[in-house]
Scaffold this motif. Structure first.
Motif, mmCIF file in Angstrom:
data_model
loop_
_atom_site.group_PDB
_atom_site.id
_atom_site.type_symbol
_atom_site.label_atom_id
_atom_site.label_comp_id
_atom_site.label_asym_id
_atom_site.label_seq_id
_atom_site.Cartn_x
_atom_site.Cartn_y
_atom_site.Cartn_z
ATOM 1 N N SER A 1 0.825 -1.200 0.000
ATOM 2 C CA SER A 1 0.000 0.000 0.000
ATOM 3 C C SER A 1 0.866 1.260 0.000
ATOM 4 C CB SER A 1 -0.901 0.015 1.235
ATOM 5 O OG SER A 1 -1.620 1.235 1.318
ATOM 6 N N ASN A 2 0.410 2.269 -0.731
ATOM 7 C CA ASN A 2 1.091 3.558 -0.750
ATOM 8 C C ASN A 2 0.426 4.580 0.164
ATOM 9 O OD1 ASN A 2 3.077 2.846 -2.747
ATOM 10 N ND2 ASN A 2 1.457 2.941 -4.289
ATOM 11 N N ASN A 3 -0.634 4.155 0.870
ATOM 12 C CA ASN A 3 -1.327 5.074 1.766
ATOM 13 C C ASN A 3 -0.460 5.380 2.987
ATOM 14 O OD1 ASN A 3 -3.557 5.041 0.096
ATOM 15 N ND2 ASN A 3 -4.572 3.394 1.218
ATOM 16 N N GLU A 4 -0.430 6.640 3.380
ATOM 17 C CA GLU A 4 0.390 7.042 4.518
ATOM 18 C C GLU A 4 -0.058 6.341 5.796
ATOM 19 O OE1 GLU A 4 3.309 8.729 6.777
ATOM 20 O OE2 GLU A 4 3.105 8.654 4.585
ATOM 21 N N GLU B 1 -1.037 3.433 6.190
ATOM 22 C CA GLU B 1 -0.614 2.031 6.194
ATOM 23 C C GLU B 1 0.893 1.890 5.986
ATOM 24 O OE1 GLU B 1 -2.997 -0.225 3.476
ATOM 25 O OE2 GLU B 1 -4.849 0.779 4.073
ATOM 26 N N ARG B 2 1.611 2.989 6.117
ATOM 27 C CA ARG B 2 3.055 2.981 5.857
ATOM 28 C C ARG B 2 3.791 2.026 6.786
ATOM 29 N NH1 ARG B 2 6.951 5.481 8.420
ATOM 30 N NH2 ARG B 2 5.441 6.710 9.605
ATOM 31 N N SER C 1 3.072 -1.608 5.843
ATOM 32 C CA SER C 1 3.724 -1.973 4.586
ATOM 33 C C SER C 1 5.206 -2.226 4.793
ATOM 34 C CB SER C 1 3.522 -0.867 3.540
ATOM 35 O OG SER C 1 2.167 -0.777 3.156
ATOM 36 N N GLN C 2 5.850 -1.398 5.611
ATOM 37 C CA GLN C 2 7.276 -1.584 5.871
ATOM 38 C C GLN C 2 7.526 -2.860 6.666
ATOM 39 O OE1 GLN C 2 9.777 0.387 4.492
ATOM 40 N NE2 GLN C 2 10.898 -1.445 5.145
ATOM 41 N N ARG D 1 3.152 -2.412 -6.446
ATOM 42 C CA ARG D 1 3.150 -1.128 -5.752
ATOM 43 C C ARG D 1 2.111 -0.168 -6.331
ATOM 44 N NH1 ARG D 1 7.546 -0.961 -2.382
ATOM 45 N NH2 ARG D 1 9.139 -2.546 -2.772
#
Length: 323
Positions: free
Chosen positions: A34-37, A39-40, A43-44, A62
């Motif tokens: 996810s590129n949503n902030e 969910e950062r 995701s990491q 991505r």
């Protein structure tokens, strides 16, 4: 060839457990990042968990627009997929893969406590719901794929889950986290250790009211020698500020999912509490001696009714597993 599709750290942990349980050969992992902030962090953590050597191929998605190219590549190389392992029965991305690939077996793996809700609301009765994305559907058709209007409704599904699901319709296999338990070198339960509080991602006026959330924390603080607080990865900055003001509380920001953090750091607790986090289940499986408690919420809404349903399910499962 077997295909595993994951979007969260827990899904990946369950995918690895499924790979070992089913003894699959030829395993491709597809990871939707996810590129949503908001969910950062998740995701990491997901990326950090992945070891490419565990898989024959790892494909990262991505951007959603690349999904048709991934599916067409898989279809070209593997006309028939043996097993498709995926979470989220009514997920749009999962449905795109399901509708555009030929597969022999569809195995549903856990997406946390959503398994309990999705089984009761959709899987058990093979229900569908409308989830149409017109622009994406146009992009799918342009690239030679079938578009998606309905999600869910899959009849031929097996379930690999940590939850005690009684079904005479579907094949259900229990995930006992053999890999994680094999990594354990200590007991989580220690009567002299602090209490662990698992933060919840659903804190709002429409779900768990912030006032009740903070009241629960303050009450725990007053009645226990020490609290280790694990924030939900989507916790807001304003809530964090209030949590940090609670007396007798240690704010723990994990670098990995709590299950991995407990194993890697040899963390110990006298009890684990929360409103409905999946970690209440997973930690109780890793150490059956660890006391687990669901905190009651007085507010009545759709979300809290689901938490009450979850509490009843846990109590039934705990009693069943103990016998």
């Amino acid at each position: 060839m077997n295909l595993f599709f994951v979007t969260t750290p827990l899904q990946y942990i369950c995918a690895k457990e499924a790979k070992m349980y089913y003894q699959t050969l030829g395993n491709i992992l597809v990871v939707k990042v996810s590129n949503n902030e908001s969910e950062r962090v998740g995701s990491q953590q997901l990326i950090d968990l992945i070891d490419d050597s565990d898989w024959d191929e790892v494909i990262y998605i991505r951007r959603s627009l690349t999904i048709p190219f991934v599916i067409n590549k898989i279809r070209k190389n593997y006309p028939v997929v043996d097993g498709f392992f995926v979470s989220d029965y009514v997920g749009w991305y999962a449905s795109v893969f399901l509708k555009n690939l030929s597969f022999n077996r569809y195995i549903y793996i856990d997406d946390g406590v959503m398994t309990v809700f999705q089984y009761n609301s959709h899987i058990k009765n093979q229900l569908m719901e409308v989830k149409e994305k017109k622009l994406y559907n146009l992009w799918l058709r342009v690239n030679g794929l079938k578009s998606i209007k309905f999600v869910g409704g899959h009849g031929n599904v097996e379930i690999f889950t940590m939850f005690d699901i009684d079904s005479n319709i579907h094949t259900v296999n229990r995930n006992r986290f053999s890999i994680l338990r094999g990594m354990m070198s200590h007991n989580i339960y220690d009567g002299s250790a602090p209490v662990a509080f698992i933060g919840d991602g659903g804190v709002s006026d429409a779900t768990i009211p912030e006032s009740e959330y903070m009241d629960a924390l303050n009450e725990l603080s007053a009645n226990n020698k020490g609290i280790v607080y694990f924030p939900h990865r989507t916790e807001s900055a304003s809530l964090t500020e209030k949590v940090l003001s609670v007396n007798n509380l240690s704010y723990y920001t994990p670098s990995s999912p709590i299950e991995m953090e407990v194993i890697k750091k040899s963390l110990k607790f006298s009890k684990v509490l929360g409103f409905g986090s999946t970690a209440l289940y997973t930690l109780s499986i890793l150490d059956e001696a660890l006391p687990v408690e669901f905190i009651k919420i007085n507010a009545e809404n759709y979300y809290t009714k689901r938490l009450a349903e979850l509490k009843l399910h846990f109590e039934r499962q705990f009693n069943s597993d103990a016998n």
